[in-house]
Motif scaffolding. Structure first.
Motif, PDB file in Angstrom:
ATOM      1  N   VAL A  87      -4.682 -38.432 -20.993  1.00  0.00           N
ATOM      2  CA  VAL A  87      -5.085 -39.609 -22.048  1.00  0.00           C
ATOM      3  C   VAL A  87      -4.984 -41.119 -20.391  1.00  0.00           C
ATOM      4  O   VAL A  87      -3.809 -40.751 -19.639  1.00  0.00           O
ATOM      5  N   GLY A  88      -5.511 -41.434 -21.038  1.00  0.00           N
ATOM      6  CA  GLY A  88      -5.544 -42.454 -20.037  1.00  0.00           C
ATOM      7  C   GLY A  88      -4.622 -43.087 -19.398  1.00  0.00           C
ATOM      8  O   GLY A  88      -3.846 -43.439 -20.523  1.00  0.00           O
ATOM      9  N   VAL A  89      -4.019 -43.543 -18.682  1.00  0.00           N
ATOM     10  CA  VAL A  89      -2.679 -43.783 -17.976  1.00  0.00           C
ATOM     11  C   VAL A  89      -2.644 -45.358 -18.624  1.00  0.00           C
ATOM     12  O   VAL A  89      -3.649 -46.501 -18.110  1.00  0.00           O
ATOM     13  N   GLU A  90      -1.601 -45.921 -18.875  1.00  0.00           N
ATOM     14  CA  GLU A  90      -0.883 -47.022 -18.296  1.00  0.00           C
ATOM     15  C   GLU A  90       0.662 -47.441 -17.463  1.00  0.00           C
ATOM     16  O   GLU A  90       1.209 -46.314 -17.806  1.00  0.00           O
TER      17      GLU A  90
ATOM     18  N   VAL B 264      -2.152 -50.558 -25.646  1.00  0.00           N
ATOM     19  CA  VAL B 264      -3.423 -49.816 -24.522  1.00  0.00           C
ATOM     20  C   VAL B 264      -3.584 -48.922 -24.110  1.00  0.00           C
ATOM     21  O   VAL B 264      -2.894 -49.149 -22.974  1.00  0.00           O
ATOM     22  N   ILE B 265      -4.585 -48.211 -23.927  1.00  0.00           N
ATOM     23  CA  ILE B 265      -4.720 -47.396 -22.573  1.00  0.00           C
ATOM     24  C   ILE B 265      -6.104 -47.446 -21.835  1.00  0.00           C
ATOM     25  O   ILE B 265      -7.054 -47.025 -20.730  1.00  0.00           O
ATOM     26  N   HIS B 321      -5.354 -40.136 -28.963  1.00  0.00           N
ATOM     27  CA  HIS B 321      -6.195 -40.993 -28.573  1.00  0.00           C
ATOM     28  C   HIS B 321      -5.938 -42.108 -30.181  1.00  0.00           C
ATOM     29  O   HIS B 321      -6.991 -41.397 -30.789  1.00  0.00           O
ATOM     30  N   VAL B 337      -4.784 -53.302 -20.485  1.00  0.00           N
ATOM     31  CA  VAL B 337      -4.146 -51.868 -20.888  1.00  0.00           C
ATOM     32  C   VAL B 337      -2.629 -52.460 -20.677  1.00  0.00           C
ATOM     33  O   VAL B 337      -2.130 -53.214 -19.730  1.00  0.00           O
ATOM     34  N   GLY B 338      -2.444 -51.414 -21.591  1.00  0.00           N
ATOM     35  CA  GLY B 338      -0.825 -51.908 -21.218  1.00  0.00           C
ATOM     36  C   GLY B 338      -0.151 -53.062 -21.921  1.00  0.00           C
ATOM     37  O   GLY B 338       1.317 -52.612 -22.588  1.00  0.00           O
TER      38      GLY B 338
END
Lengths: 383, 383
Positions: A87-90, B264-265, B321, B337-338
């Protein structure tokens, strides 16, 4: 936890795994991966269980994919050292990721932007450990990722490579869950492979090393016949399978290893309903088969031994109530209050998530008076 | 568990309850019940939390409704002694029910057949304690129960009464969740009341004493203007509310006390998507608003302080997601992102069930840099 003797014993509803069926599903995909010459990296997000995972590779930790850091930490505790967090990293998750790396776990992170590459490389420099990163590639417009032709690909690759963080590329054919024919699933597998390999080649052409070319989804993993250029295959649902996968033809209904045991609590003969104590809390709200040619409601119903009761479907759910009805002209069976049944799920990942763990049975053993429970396997929960 | 300082701190996704909003919702229905002259018996299946329940009646245990024996046991441990288990009883659950009765808990069970009345009275005789039972009445064809005119009503009442087990009647206007106008909700409330009272009168006419005449659902509890003949009102969802209730007009969007914090990723500007780490595992698969005039996807999105971001909706979900999109011509906000956001759920009962508990905030306090977390409230899980 004491293990009750048979499926007639624990209070309902509860989840049950047929270990014989599960092991057959596991062997089927392992054999495919071996024949295709790729590493199999099972996605443990479906079962979230170290006890299930112990069957993936004859008890030896294998490479795994996870969907949460809670899974990564639990599997690291269980001796798994090669983990992809898909899963996309933050940024706020980096401390736990770095902590796992310090423990000696190769924890691969996923990203699809220069913004993410910047904070991953910065964290790597601070920690003094390169965090291996994979660039997410979009093969079918399903979710995240960038296209292999996107100029950002090489840009991200360079940022990662400069700090020793570039591991490779990863793609997931999420749209394959809607590929209704075997031919469409083969095309999805070919597209998944071609897209991942194209992205890897593009990075290599720019002088960037690519170790991992990772593809996978349960439908494409079972449809792929040539994975040239791919290094590893991911799939998760295949361990249990479910009615969505049966609807796609990826498995048969008898390959579904997960079910939920419920009890009859009432009857509404004037409506043709049998009421049970298994509602959406036990099954989840997932109605994946609603989008398929054969809508299976909230699930198909079997007796306690796992034999399908022809035409009996769970068609409605409240929080703790399930409604069973007969279809295709089937007669509504006579099932007194107290009768136990099993319901096969639409979506194993979602149904399993409603339970703390699984009572296990071996469906090949005698089921009289009811299948014997062999163990209770706990799930990893939370994030 | 340590309580982190603000909503910027715990790893996402996680559930948050705005206690100020929750207390307002609780006071609203308590005032209504007082005005209507009935006992309020909140259904604790939504929050499943003793900490939430402590706000129901200024810290003093009040009568409650439960959906599982796990809730009944946890609330008994918390000092609650007047509990209705509002799911049809089946024989294997009697030992736990009897054990609670032996502890001095008045645990009312629900049934709608002579078959169930027979085993409840038998268990009462064996235990030497009459188990109070309510006969489930069907007021709108939604789920279980018998019609007040069904000859079985008096037959069941007599079986129960002979062993001192007859407590009363209970009905639930489940179809009121689909009553789209205030007028229809009033009609549903009137029908719910009339049906329950008719069943009680029929039992009384047969010489059977009826103590409890119980009605309720969140829509009808807020629509009823005259509950003559009814002794108690049940509702559960009203503590948190959700987008389904807002869609029915039972509450406003700003009355929703439960949300899920996500991060948000990633971005897919070519699709108009913002990707987050909150998927169906965090929100549940419940899409209750899909059947309403305004489909709210998987939820409406607010900033971390709880202010709605106009037009931003969570329109798709994978396991971990979430996909946010802009609607009604709104511009997609720039959210790096973040960035942390909050998502308001379709169905509070289902979303809450995906979490171990709730971080709590007070939405009336300053939210800079982020709302302060006041406590962590655990949920009761399992069955």
């Amino acid at each position: 936890m004491n293990t009750p003797a048979t499926l007639a014993d624990p209070d309902t509803p509860f989840a049950v795994v047929d270990v014989h069926t599960m092991r057959r599903n596991i062997a089927r995909l392992k054999d495919r991966a071996d024949r295709l010459g790729v590493t199999l990296r099972p996605h443990v997000k479906t079962a979230k269980s170290l006890d299930v995972a112990a069957h993936l590779n004859s008890g030896t930790p294998c490479p795994v994919t996870v969907s949460t850091l809670a899974e990564a930490e639990a599997f690291a505790d269980g001796g798994y050292t090669d983990i992809t967090y898909a899963v996309g990293v933050e940024p706020r998750k980096l401390p736990r990721i770095t902590a796992l790396s310090r423990r000696g776990v190769t924890l691969r992170v996923l990203l699809d932007s220069a913004e993410q590459a910047a904070f991953v490389t910065e964290a790597s420099r601070r920690a003094g450990i390169p965090l291996p990163a994979q660039i997410e590639i979009d093969c079918d417009g399903h979710r995240g990722g960038i296209r292999p032709g996107d100029p950002a690909l090489v840009e991200i690759g360079r940022v990662l490579h400069d700090d020793g963080c570039l591991d490779g590329v990863l793609t997931h054919a999420g749209e394959s869950y809607f590929a209704r024919t075997a031919e469409d699933q083969c095309l999805a597998a070919k597209n998944e492979r071609d897209t991942a390999v194209a992205a890897a080649e593009r990075l290599r052409a720019a002088g960037l090393p690519v170790n991992t070319v990772s593809v996978g989804s349960t439908p494409t993993a079972h449809a792929a016949d040539d994975l040239t250029g791919v290094t590893e295959l991911r799939a998760g649902n295949y361990v249990f399978f479910d009615l969505v996968m049966a609807g796609l033809g990826v498995c048969r209904v008898e390959d579904i290893a997960l079910s939920v045991v419920v009890t009859v609590i009432g009857h509404r003969p004037e409506h043709g309903w049998i009421m049970t104590d298994g509602g959406w809390m036990a099954m989840s709200r997932d109605r994946g088969t609603a989008a398929q040619a054969q809508d299976q409601g909230y699930g198909l119903v079997t007796d306690l031994a796992g034999r399908l009761i022809p035409g009996l479907v769970m068609t409605a759910a409240s929080q703790e109530h399930g409604t069973l009805t007969a279809r295709d002209g089937a007669a509504l069976p006579r099932l007194p209050v107290g009768t136990r049944l099993r319901v096969l799920p639409n979506h194993a990942c979602a149904t399993a998530a409603q339970h703390r763990g699984y009572h296990t049975v071996d469906g090949t053993r005698p089921a009289r008076p009811a299948p014997a429970i062999e163990a209770f396997w706990e799930r990893v929960t939370g994030w």
